[in-house]
Write a protein that holds these residues in place. Sequence first.
Motif, PDB file in Angstrom:
ATOM      1  N   LEU A  80      62.896 168.024  73.943  1.00  0.00           N
ATOM      2  CA  LEU A  80      63.600 168.823  72.598  1.00  0.00           C
ATOM      3  C   LEU A  80      62.538 168.571  71.705  1.00  0.00           C
ATOM      4  CD1 LEU A  80      67.335 167.764  73.212  1.00  0.00           C
ATOM      5  CD2 LEU A  80      66.168 169.882  73.751  1.00  0.00           C
ATOM      6  N   PRO A  81      61.944 169.312  70.970  1.00  0.00           N
ATOM      7  CA  PRO A  81      60.953 169.222  70.094  1.00  0.00           C
ATOM      8  C   PRO A  81      61.687 168.628  69.008  1.00  0.00           C
ATOM      9  CG  PRO A  81      60.822 171.447  70.886  1.00  0.00           C
ATOM     10  CD  PRO A  81      62.187 170.824  71.552  1.00  0.00           C
ATOM     11  N   ILE A  82      63.023 168.743  68.552  1.00  0.00           N
ATOM     12  CA  ILE A  82      63.754 168.333  67.224  1.00  0.00           C
ATOM     13  C   ILE A  82      63.525 166.877  67.216  1.00  0.00           C
ATOM     14  CG2 ILE A  82      65.800 168.377  67.973  1.00  0.00           C
ATOM     15  CD1 ILE A  82      66.728 169.376  65.109  1.00  0.00           C
ATOM     16  N   LEU A  83      63.775 166.104  68.577  1.00  0.00           N
ATOM     17  CA  LEU A  83      63.876 164.737  68.773  1.00  0.00           C
ATOM     18  C   LEU A  83      62.414 164.021  68.230  1.00  0.00           C
ATOM     19  CD1 LEU A  83      66.080 164.089  71.824  1.00  0.00           C
ATOM     20  CD2 LEU A  83      66.845 164.134  69.400  1.00  0.00           C
ATOM     21  N   GLN A  84      61.387 164.819  68.251  1.00  0.00           N
ATOM     22  CA  GLN A  84      60.044 164.389  67.615  1.00  0.00           C
ATOM     23  C   GLN A  84      60.067 164.330  66.368  1.00  0.00           C
ATOM     24  OE1 GLN A  84      56.979 166.558  69.501  1.00  0.00           O
ATOM     25  NE2 GLN A  84      57.956 166.367  71.522  1.00  0.00           N
ATOM     26  N   GLY A  85      61.321 164.458  65.621  1.00  0.00           N
ATOM     27  CA  GLY A  85      61.229 164.421  64.117  1.00  0.00           C
ATOM     28  C   GLY A  85      62.284 163.412  63.586  1.00  0.00           C
ATOM     29  N   MET A  86      62.246 163.058  62.401  1.00  0.00           N
ATOM     30  CA  MET A  86      63.270 162.168  61.808  1.00  0.00           C
ATOM     31  C   MET A  86      63.828 163.029  60.765  1.00  0.00           C
ATOM     32  SD  MET A  86      60.814 159.656  59.454  1.00  0.00           S
ATOM     33  CE  MET A  86      59.878 158.931  60.992  1.00  0.00           C
ATOM     34  N   ARG A  87      65.335 162.351  60.693  1.00  0.00           N
ATOM     35  CA  ARG A  87      66.031 163.147  59.452  1.00  0.00           C
ATOM     36  C   ARG A  87      66.143 162.328  58.197  1.00  0.00           C
ATOM     37  NH1 ARG A  87      71.865 165.416  60.784  1.00  0.00           N
ATOM     38  NH2 ARG A  87      72.302 163.110  61.275  1.00  0.00           N
ATOM     39  N   LEU A  88      65.701 162.903  57.134  1.00  0.00           N
ATOM     40  CA  LEU A  88      66.015 162.572  55.748  1.00  0.00           C
ATOM     41  C   LEU A  88      67.102 163.128  55.033  1.00  0.00           C
ATOM     42  CD1 LEU A  88      62.866 162.081  56.463  1.00  0.00           C
ATOM     43  CD2 LEU A  88      62.189 161.949  53.968  1.00  0.00           C
ATOM     44  N   ARG A  89      68.000 162.671  54.486  1.00  0.00           N
ATOM     45  CA  ARG A  89      69.290 163.103  53.755  1.00  0.00           C
ATOM     46  C   ARG A  89      69.533 162.248  52.632  1.00  0.00           C
ATOM     47  NH1 ARG A  89      74.029 160.502  55.086  1.00  0.00           N
ATOM     48  NH2 ARG A  89      73.933 159.154  57.322  1.00  0.00           N
ATOM     49  N   THR A  90      70.206 162.832  51.639  1.00  0.00           N
ATOM     50  CA  THR A  90      70.686 162.014  50.428  1.00  0.00           C
ATOM     51  C   THR A  90      72.026 161.667  50.689  1.00  0.00           C
ATOM     52  OG1 THR A  90      71.014 164.011  49.271  1.00  0.00           O
ATOM     53  CG2 THR A  90      69.179 163.205  48.866  1.00  0.00           C
ATOM     54  N   GLU A  91      72.531 160.382  50.174  1.00  0.00           N
ATOM     55  CA  GLU A  91      73.843 160.164  50.169  1.00  0.00           C
ATOM     56  C   GLU A  91      73.849 159.042  48.980  1.00  0.00           C
ATOM     57  OE1 GLU A  91      75.141 156.792  53.172  1.00  0.00           O
ATOM     58  OE2 GLU A  91      76.005 158.684  54.068  1.00  0.00           O
ATOM     59  N   ASP A  92      74.716 159.434  48.096  1.00  0.00           N
ATOM     60  CA  ASP A  92      75.014 158.757  46.823  1.00  0.00           C
ATOM     61  C   ASP A  92      73.625 158.643  46.197  1.00  0.00           C
ATOM     62  OD1 ASP A  92      77.551 158.366  47.411  1.00  0.00           O
ATOM     63  OD2 ASP A  92      77.308 156.586  48.283  1.00  0.00           O
TER      64      ASP A  92
END
Length: 365
Positions: free
Chosen positions: A27-39
């Motif tokens: 799965l190509p997306i598992l070669q990525g890392m997620r960045l998200r904002t929280e507070d």
Amino acid sequence: MKISCRKEDLIAGVNTVQRAVSSKNTLPILQGMRLRTEDENLVFEATDLEIGIRCRIPVNVQEEGQVVLPAKLFSEITRKLPDTDIKIESTDKNINIFYYSSDFSINGYDPDEYPEISDISSGSTIELQSSLFKSMIKQTIFACSLEETRPVFTGLLLQIDKETICLVGTDTHRLAFSKEILTGNSQEFNGIIPSKTMQEIYRLLDDDETLTISFTNSRVIFKFSQVQIVTRLIEGQFPNYKQVIPPSCNTKLFINTKKLLDTVERASLLSKDNYLKTNTVRFNIENSQLSINHYSEMGKIFEQLDIEQNGEDVAISFNAKYLIDLLKVIDSENVIMEISGSFGPCIFRPENNDNYLCLVLPLRN
């Protein structure tokens, strides 16, 4: 998403989660890392569906949002950014990185397709000093198997039995056991943690932190500082390790740990068996002396150590690597060696410490 931060903030987040990025998943997306904002934090997340790591880094958040980026590319870019304030803005699946008067654009993945690294909403929890757990991992993880055909041996058995916590690792040729006391605990748990997860916990834990472990029948979460590691459990039945530990021995030795380690390391240089692919070292124990007398096509070595001996004389052979691995994690001045004959399991213990042992099966040669 619109944030501003320092270069070292980005590097800290990337370094924390990047080893959970899948290197072989289709799965190509598992070669990525997620960045998200929280507070007022930028949350970094990565998972290969076996282990998931989440890390929070304080940043200046102007607009909320999330993005999934190719992990390897983003990691390389962050390391090559200048030492200045960095601004990141996301548009759909892509981001722009601004520094000085420059602009770097990266194409990402759809964040809605990224698997969630979920918390355990209900389950049991314990707390202990991270320095204790790090020591337990160090004392046991080397005994895990590298052969993935037998998954239960590729992880560490985590046992929590009210006021004790144990880690056990074995590859069927050796076994390492470590135990610590849990004050005031009433929880019970039994599960096999993948060695990859334990390696990441050891890498990321600081000695002066408090570690929180939460668990259910299928997952375990380790929390410390701003880091959370979620892992699945390895399915299968771990062997009854207590049955293979001899209750008594025929020969008991007290040996200086460093001298024994140095001697075995030197002997292993000449003991490579090209047929068996093992480094064999043979001990002859007689009259309170341990001697190694080895010949090979590369040369010969004779070494003798004065030891304290109780019980029978014996000759016994080992895989030198197994001895080197265990002696490197024994931190006492002397090691206790308990031998049950030339072909019986041999137990190694630190002096004055009943909470740790390593069992090694001798070679039959």
